[in-house]
Scaffold this active site. Structure first.
Site, PDB file in Angstrom:
ATOM      1  CG  ASP A   1      -2.128  -0.830   1.126  1.00  0.00           C
ATOM      2  OD1 ASP A   1      -2.599  -1.044  -0.007  1.00  0.00           O
ATOM      3  OD2 ASP A   1      -2.650  -1.268   2.173  1.00  0.00           O
ATOM      4  CG  LEU A   2       2.764   2.363   3.534  1.00  0.00           C
ATOM      5  CD1 LEU A   2       3.646   1.920   4.704  1.00  0.00           C
ATOM      6  CD2 LEU A   2       2.171   3.748   3.810  1.00  0.00           C
TER       7      LEU A   2
END
Lengths: 409, 409
Positions: free
Chosen positions: A167-168
């Site tokens: 996600d990051l």
């Protein structure tokens, strides 16, 4: 927060981590971010961790500084407003970030019909539109079977990592992609649909790290090596006072510094004499012979407390860090000495706590402190008025019809 | 590979993952990347995984498509050439990415003295200049103590994740920062020194994910929850044929789809009746009551093979993925169906293998296939000639003096 992107406004219709962190990256460089949500909050509005008063600390962390607009997204008129926000005319606009499905009401085609040069960026699970999140992309790409206690894949239970890494990475890649597209639009006048599947990020990373080539040339799957750093020296060790530390030596200097700090030159030289290899210039050999090296380091670390080790490591340029809990991390000197420090901010929840800025340090440039997460819908009227140019009569009618909501609903 | 950044040339003097992946991101969007290394290779030139012929597959993965220049960096004249490359005049140049120390011969001041509008980006360990790498930043920020078998931090050994997540996040953040700075330079004419410490990325992420606020409001540290997804439903489960799968339900649809797919509506309803709560709309409750929910799912998954489960999950929009080894991932349909596919490329090592492109899909835009990793120094002469405008006589003299090297040295 910097002002380098202050001429840009990004509209976000999204939830969870990847897409909201994309726009947070943009915001922390100066862009205005308008996030719309369903009235009452989207899928991520109540996610853990939560404050004692029930507010989602997660939501506040990912949405701090954004303008919040609350719309009835089940209602055609609410959807119409979402489309108008995403495609509002004007320079520095026409940037839309979402994780809505490819062919839903926020499809690129629907957006492009309203603004020809729209740049839409869609975070997806997989490229074919099937469901996927950080944890499933990770499972499918091979990392959990190489994590945790040593063992072969197939012989052991996988270990998920806790950090939502994909996600990051997606959030940062997305911000990069958005700027690349906007840069091109300035020249060509053309927009673009950008798709960014979490699964593709994970699978392409295998290529970046040489792991696809590895399975093409090696007959066996790479096993899990526990906490040992693959192909170099590195592992957790326990001090005399029971603290875990991570020690790494990738470069020759890190390696010789470590030996000096721990006073184990002679013992390692004995291992080298026994094995007929030299560790100083080849980190791969340090990995191959880790079962001979690790016990030497283990014993030396176990003989000293953390407070005894810290100055020895510092003086010798050792690459190390104590394992900390998050609470210990926040209390540590590392936290106090960040290049872009945390600031106490009072958020929409009413809570005041240290709030992070971008880690990107435009050195010697002035920067503003981070700003508060909004209450859901707190900017509805302002955005409809200033960004969409609606009259107070129109806005009042939308409230009356329950199409939009302010912060007190 | 796209051409949207084709007017940019980035010079890289760096090693390991973070900085090289930054420029790889730029390259995959069309930028030219010139990487200089010490003759014989830098610190990362031999890193594992390696091919049978000794070539570093890791190095090839991170440096594919780049131009390679080999310089004697211990020699003042070699250092002079590095500075000239980093600061070469011309539009779309003056972008330098490095992980050399702040105050070394490649300091921002030294660069700026040669090119006033230089944009330098420096990946660091920690903001204060002390040593740090992905693994130590991770240890210091708290994640390994929350990973692996359930237990309280302090009562269990930390578990390192294998993915170099902070490096990859740094590489994407760095590409974003570089474009933001270049965008501003186009307007103001001013360059900037950008510092990006891995440690600051990790610590600021704690704020982004609400984990700093969490320790401010919770009396206890968050323990490790094993493979369970914190605050939602999600875990590894084992099928009748011994395969592990990751199952996640964040949204109400994912949750109800899962119950339908496994035919466990009645059993979950019984848990809801017993506990007096409803799981459909509150993913946090699914986490709170995981000890009652997980056994129900466990039993249903264990009663079916992977091949029986797959269509049930597909039909019901379940968010899941089998755990794969890297080899299985590369052989899977997911790999074949990537939005930006792999292509077979023959690299500097002489090996041909599937080579990844950017995961960023500029949909419907033409793109080129990935290009090969260079042999070390293969582009030395071309770069000195075409990029720095040196004569063949000068270049020959540099070779004679051992200041530069081509690919055969």
């Amino acid at each position: 927060m910097y002002k380098v992107l202050q001429d840009l406004t990004v509209v976000e219709g999204a939830s969870f981590i990847a897409a909201p962190s994309c726009t947070l990256n943009m915001l922390q460089m100066g862009a205005t971010v308008i996030r719309f949500d369903a009235i009452g909050g989207g899928l991520d509005y109540r996610r853990w961790p939560k404050a004692p008063n029930g507010a989602s600390l997660y939501w506040e962390g990912l949405n701090k500084g954004k303008k919040s607009v609350a719309l009835d997204l089940r209602n055609p008129e609410g959807r119409e407003l979402a489309l108008r926000l995403a495609t509002a005319p004007g320079e520095g606009r026409g940037l839309f970030v979402t994780n809505y499905p490819v062919s839903g009401f926020l499809s690129h085609e629907a957006l492009k019909a309203r603004r020809e040069d729209i740049i839409s960026l869609r975070v997806m699970g997989w490229a074919d539109g099937t469901q996927g999140v950080d944890y499933t992309a990770n499972a499918g790409a091979g990392f959990p079977l190489m994590t945790g206690e040593p063992g072969l894949p197939g012989e052991k239970r996988p270990v998920n990592h806790v950090l939502p890494a994909w996600d990051l990475i997606a959030g940062a890649q997305a911000a990069f992609a958005l700027l690349a597209a906007e840069r091109e639009r300035q020249k060509s006048g053309e927009g673009v649909e950008i798709r960014l599947p979490l699964g593709d990020i994970a699978l392409s990373t295998l290529g970046t790290l040489g792991q696809v080539a590895e399975v093409m040339t090696e007959p066996e799957d790479r096993p899990s090596y526990g906490n040992d750093v693959f192909g170099a020296f590195g592992r957790d060790f326990k001090t005399a006072d029971g603290r875990y530390i991570m020690l790494v030596a990738l470069s020759p200097r890190q390696w010789t510094g470590l030996l000096t700090a721990l006073g184990i030159e002679a013992e390692i030289a004995a291992v080298e004499a026994e094995t007929g290899v030299s560790f100083a210039k080849d980190e791969g050999l340090r990995f191959e012979y880790r079962e001979k090296i690790n016990p030497v380091v283990e014993k030396a670390v176990a003989a000293r407390t953390l407070d005894e080790l810290a100055p020895l490591f510092r003086e010798n340029g050792v690459c190390w860090e104590p394992y900390r809990t998050v609470r210990e991390a926040v209390a540590s000197d590392r936290f106090k000495e960040m290049g872009k420090p945390y600031h106490d901010v009072t958020h929409g929840s009413g809570l005041t706590y240290p709030t992070s800025d971008t880690p990107i340090d435009f050195h010697d440039r002035p920067s503003d402190v981070p700003t508060a997460a909004p209450r859901l819908g707190q900017d509805t009227d302002e955005v409809l008025s200033a960004f969409l140019g609606m009259s107070s009569g129109e806005i009042g009618r939308l409230h009356d019809d329950g199409i939009v909501a302010g912060a007190d609903t």
